[in-house]
Design an enzyme around this catalytic site. Structure first.
Site, PDB file in Angstrom:
ATOM      1  N   HIS A  60       0.853  -1.189   0.000  1.00  0.00           N
ATOM      2  CA  HIS A  60       0.000   0.000   0.000  1.00  0.00           C
ATOM      3  C   HIS A  60       0.890   1.240   0.000  1.00  0.00           C
ATOM      4  O   HIS A  60       1.955   1.251   0.599  1.00  0.00           O
ATOM      5  CB  HIS A  60      -0.887   0.016   1.266  1.00  0.00           C
ATOM      6  CG  HIS A  60      -2.056   0.927   1.159  1.00  0.00           C
ATOM      7  ND1 HIS A  60      -1.974   2.268   1.389  1.00  0.00           N
ATOM      8  CD2 HIS A  60      -3.334   0.679   0.799  1.00  0.00           C
ATOM      9  CE1 HIS A  60      -3.156   2.818   1.209  1.00  0.00           C
ATOM     10  NE2 HIS A  60      -4.000   1.887   0.846  1.00  0.00           N
ATOM     11  N   ASP A 116      -7.968  -5.393   0.114  1.00  0.00           N
ATOM     12  CA  ASP A 116      -8.421  -6.201  -1.029  1.00  0.00           C
ATOM     13  C   ASP A 116      -8.041  -7.666  -0.898  1.00  0.00           C
ATOM     14  O   ASP A 116      -8.542  -8.511  -1.636  1.00  0.00           O
ATOM     15  CB  ASP A 116      -7.812  -5.638  -2.318  1.00  0.00           C
ATOM     16  CG  ASP A 116      -8.362  -4.259  -2.616  1.00  0.00           C
ATOM     17  OD1 ASP A 116      -7.589  -3.289  -2.510  1.00  0.00           O
ATOM     18  OD2 ASP A 116      -9.564  -4.157  -2.899  1.00  0.00           O
TER      19      ASP A 116
HETATM   20  C1  SDX Z   1      -6.260   0.068  -2.736  1.00  0.00           C
HETATM   21  O1  SDX Z   1      -4.437   4.606  -1.953  1.00  0.00           O
HETATM   22  C2  SDX Z   1      -5.403   3.967  -1.283  1.00  0.00           C
HETATM   23  O2  SDX Z   1      -5.777   4.351  -0.219  1.00  0.00           O
HETATM   24  C3  SDX Z   1      -5.985   2.756  -2.018  1.00  0.00           C
HETATM   25  C4  SDX Z   1      -6.995   1.924  -1.238  1.00  0.00           C
HETATM   26  C5  SDX Z   1      -8.249   2.676  -0.947  1.00  0.00           C
HETATM   27  O3  SDX Z   1      -8.959   2.294  -0.020  1.00  0.00           O
HETATM   28  O4  SDX Z   1      -8.592   3.606  -1.750  1.00  0.00           O
HETATM   29  O5  SDX Z   1      -6.401   1.506  -0.011  1.00  0.00           O
HETATM   30  C6  SDX Z   1      -7.409   0.694  -2.030  1.00  0.00           C
HETATM   31  O6  SDX Z   1      -6.003   0.416  -3.846  1.00  0.00           O
HETATM   32  C7  SDX Z   1      -5.391  -0.912  -1.988  1.00  0.00           C
HETATM   33  C8  SDX Z   1      -4.151  -1.376  -2.838  1.00  0.00           C
HETATM   34  C9  SDX Z   1      -4.647  -2.460  -3.792  1.00  0.00           C
HETATM   35  N1  SDX Z   1      -3.625  -2.785  -4.749  1.00  0.00           N
HETATM   36  C10 SDX Z   1      -2.982  -3.985  -4.756  1.00  0.00           C
HETATM   37  O7  SDX Z   1      -3.139  -4.829  -3.876  1.00  0.00           O
HETATM   38  C11 SDX Z   1      -2.074  -4.222  -5.945  1.00  0.00           C
HETATM   39  C12 SDX Z   1      -0.711  -4.764  -5.462  1.00  0.00           C
HETATM   40  N2  SDX Z   1      -0.021  -3.705  -4.717  1.00  0.00           N
HETATM   41  C13 SDX Z   1       0.886  -2.873  -5.482  1.00  0.00           C
HETATM   42  O8  SDX Z   1       0.642  -2.706  -6.815  1.00  0.00           O
HETATM   43  C14 SDX Z   1       1.425  -1.694  -4.693  1.00  0.00           C
HETATM   44  O9  SDX Z   1       1.738  -2.125  -3.441  1.00  0.00           O
HETATM   45  C15 SDX Z   1       0.568  -0.449  -4.604  1.00  0.00           C
HETATM   46  C16 SDX Z   1       0.130   0.043  -5.943  1.00  0.00           C
HETATM   47  C17 SDX Z   1      -0.616  -0.717  -3.757  1.00  0.00           C
HETATM   48  C18 SDX Z   1       1.407   0.651  -3.936  1.00  0.00           C
HETATM   49  O10 SDX Z   1       2.459   0.899  -4.778  1.00  0.00           O
HETATM   50  P1  SDX Z   1       3.519   2.080  -4.463  1.00  0.00           P
HETATM   51  O11 SDX Z   1       3.200   2.770  -3.205  1.00  0.00           O
HETATM   52  O12 SDX Z   1       3.662   2.897  -5.688  1.00  0.00           O
HETATM   53  O13 SDX Z   1       4.818   1.266  -4.136  1.00  0.00           O
HETATM   54  P2  SDX Z   1       5.817   0.759  -5.207  1.00  0.00           P
HETATM   55  O14 SDX Z   1       5.064   0.209  -6.374  1.00  0.00           O
HETATM   56  O15 SDX Z   1       6.811   1.819  -5.447  1.00  0.00           O
HETATM   57  O16 SDX Z   1       6.460  -0.482  -4.433  1.00  0.00           O
HETATM   58  C19 SDX Z   1       7.496  -0.251  -3.501  1.00  0.00           C
HETATM   59  C20 SDX Z   1       8.362  -1.502  -3.586  1.00  0.00           C
HETATM   60  C21 SDX Z   1       8.759  -1.843  -5.029  1.00  0.00           C
HETATM   61  O17 SDX Z   1      10.017  -2.524  -4.986  1.00  0.00           O
HETATM   62  P3  SDX Z   1      11.348  -1.651  -5.367  1.00  0.00           P
HETATM   63  O18 SDX Z   1      11.102  -1.087  -6.731  1.00  0.00           O
HETATM   64  O19 SDX Z   1      11.432  -0.597  -4.277  1.00  0.00           O
HETATM   65  O20 SDX Z   1      12.441  -2.690  -5.322  1.00  0.00           O
HETATM   66  O21 SDX Z   1       7.592  -2.635  -3.123  1.00  0.00           O
HETATM   67  C22 SDX Z   1       7.412  -3.566  -4.197  1.00  0.00           C
HETATM   68  C23 SDX Z   1       7.707  -2.823  -5.481  1.00  0.00           C
HETATM   69  O22 SDX Z   1       8.200  -3.720  -6.462  1.00  0.00           O
HETATM   70  N3  SDX Z   1       6.017  -3.968  -4.139  1.00  0.00           N
HETATM   71  C24 SDX Z   1       5.581  -5.206  -4.317  1.00  0.00           C
HETATM   72  C25 SDX Z   1       4.197  -5.144  -4.149  1.00  0.00           C
HETATM   73  N4  SDX Z   1       3.839  -3.893  -3.886  1.00  0.00           N
HETATM   74  C26 SDX Z   1       4.967  -3.165  -3.889  1.00  0.00           C
HETATM   75  N5  SDX Z   1       6.246  -6.356  -4.599  1.00  0.00           N
HETATM   76  C27 SDX Z   1       5.464  -7.466  -4.719  1.00  0.00           C
HETATM   77  N6  SDX Z   1       4.143  -7.489  -4.577  1.00  0.00           N
HETATM   78  C28 SDX Z   1       3.465  -6.356  -4.280  1.00  0.00           C
HETATM   79  N7  SDX Z   1       2.137  -6.366  -4.121  1.00  0.00           N
END
Ligand code: SDX
Length: 425
Positions: free
Chosen positions: A306, A363
């Site tokens: 998140h 989720d």
């Molecule tokens: C919702 O914003 C809100 O409040 C949203 C929400 C709401 O109520 O409105 O809470 C609802 O959208 C919840 C989130 C649902 N999405 C998912 O579950 C999809 C999977 N999660 C990711 O796509 C990700 O974690 C996000 C999009 C939720 C957040 O992404 P960020 O903050 O942009 O973080 P990032 O992509 O920069 O990740 C940071 C690091 C990265 O590694 P590095 O590049 O630093 O090496 O963490 C890794 C990412 O690769 N990472 C993950 C991961 N999420 C982040 N690695 C594996 N699996 C994951 N799910």
């Protein structure tokens, strides 16, 4: 507000003093509104460290795993309140008195029907259309139906638009499901609760009596509470930006639905269940954990991570409990829950996820609960949209109520071509 200041030293300029503003809780902010005179912009694609507005609706402390709506913790609201009371709270800023709540509920329950012409609108979609595609269309189409309240500078027009949206979203959502099933639409039943009415519109058929299961009704109400608002997430920011131009509120909510649909946002619940089905069994979990950690692989563990929470998502904690309640009540032994529980255990022990503070988000469990309730995967994000409509509308209203509200218009770092000569032909 504090009298603290940030001093910015820019090449060839006098130091620039920028006010530091403090809120009621959470991070202080550096007010950069005067920065334009220096000739500099700030740069923060994805808004990782940018506050887009001032708001009093929802507070999240991502490090502590805290979520409060108008000061009330989400787990307390999930336990003691109901979705319509949370709607009142988000919209009006305080819990209603008994009389205020009775009046609010009466208004909501008496706007649940749609104009019959809108029913025809569904017929224009292919019958296998994704319900979120239908929702984007039909909610936007509401902007063509209410010419009696187009003046959003008028508070009563804003209020009736809010009521119409809160009331009609379950009806529209259930109809998008019925249309995809080829079953007849079910009219709202105003004798039922908000959640009960939604379940009946979803699942009742003309040839049988439908009785609302109180456990499912309570679970649905809890799911609606848990998804109601979440400060400046992508879809809420979309609604705010669309609304900042004075656009029609129904069109703004349609924009929010479009943004929520993405698998990185509200579409994650559907994507999470697809992922659990792809994993299929506990012994394949290590293979997917490795994929999630592999930088060359775009795969991510859906339902994990998140932007704000770097601790447990408090909603996931409540959703996890609800999940077990529903499965126990329905006596469902869902192998996907076994996969989910084992995936959660392994991920929370894995150094990669610990280091990056990736916890299960709301989720992760919602998909399993909804699936146990007999709701198809394509409807998961639709239900998220039904719930989040109150959050979108509350932020839209808060923005328009704020004095000096301006149209949102970000700037950019331009990296394209400059001053080219047009070729002679
Ligand atoms: C919702 O914003 C809100 O409040 C949203 C929400 C709401 O109520 O409105 O809470 C609802 O959208 C919840 C989130 C649902 N999405 C998912 O579950 C999809 C999977 N999660 C990711 O796509 C990700 O974690 C996000 C999009 C939720 C957040 O992404 P960020 O903050 O942009 O973080 P990032 O992509 O920069 O990740 C940071 C690091 C990265 O590694 P590095 O590049 O630093 O090496 O963490 C890794 C990412 O690769 N990472 C993950 C991961 N999420 C982040 N690695 C594996 N699996 C994951 N799910």
């Amino acid at each position: 507000m504090s009298d603290k200041k940030a001093i910015l030293h820019l090449p060839g300029q006098e130091p620039v003093e920028l006010p530091i503003l403090s809120g009621a809780a959470g991070n202080d902010v550096i007010d950069i509104r005067s920065l334009g005179k220096t000739g500099y912009f700030t740069y923060d694609p994805g808004f990782l460290a940018t506050a887009s507005c001032e708001s009093a609706i929802t507070f999240i402390d991502g490090d502590k795993g805290i979520l409060e709506h108008r000061g009330y913790p989400i787990d307390v609201l999930a336990e003691k309140s109901d979705y319509l009371e949370v709607c009142y709270l988000l919209l009006n800023g305080q819990l209603p008195s008994s009389e205020e709540f009775t009046k609010f509920k009466h208004i909501v329950l008496h706007h649940t029907m749609l104009h019959e012409q809108l029913v025809a609108f569904y017929r224009g979609f292919r019958r296998d259309s994704h319900p979120m595609a239908i929702m984007c269309g039909v909610v936007g189409a509401l902007s063509a139906f209410y010419h009696d309240s187009l003046d959003i500078s008028n508070e009563s027009c804003r209020e009736i638009a809010a009521f119409r949206l809160i009331s009609k979203m379950p009806t529209l959502a259930a109809m998008s499901y019925k249309y995809s099933m080829g079953q007849p639409f079910v009219y709202p039943d105003n004798t039922l609760s908000y959640a009960g009415n939604f379940l009946k519109m979803m699942f009742s058929i003309p040839c049988e009596e439908y009785v609302v299961n109180p456990v499912l009704e309570s679970a649905m109400d809890k799911i609606l509470i848990l998804h109601a608002d979440h400060e400046q997430n992508a879809s809420t920011s979309t609604v705010r930006l669309a609304g900042s131009s004075g656009a029609n509120p129904f069109a703004c909510i349609a924009a929010g639905i479009a943004s929520l649909w993405g698998p990185a946002h509200g579409g994650a619940n559907e994507a999470c269940l697809e992922m659990l089905e792809e994993i299929g069994s506990v012994d394949r979990i290590p293979e997917f954990i490795a994929k999630a950690k592999d930088k060359s692989d775009p795969f991510r563990l859906m339902g994990f991570g998140h932007r704000v929470y770097k601790n447990h998502d408090p909603r996931a904690t409540v959703m996890r409990k609800t999940c077990h309640e529903v499965l126990d009540e329905l006596k469902i032994d869902d192998p996907l829950l076994d996969v989910a529980m084992e995936l959660e255990r392994i991920a929370l022990e894995d150094p990669y996820f610990i280091e990056k503070k990736l916890y299960p988000n709301v989720d992760f469990y919602s998909g399993i609960v909804l699936r146990a309730m007999g709701i198809p995967r394509t409807m998961f994000t639709v239900i998220f949209a039904v719930s989040r409509t109150i959050g979108w509308i509350s932020h839209w209203k808060e923005m328009l109520d704020q004095p000096g509200q301006k149209i949102g218009r970000p700037r950019q770092l331009y990296t394209g071509e400059v001053d080219l000569d047009y070729p002679d032909k």
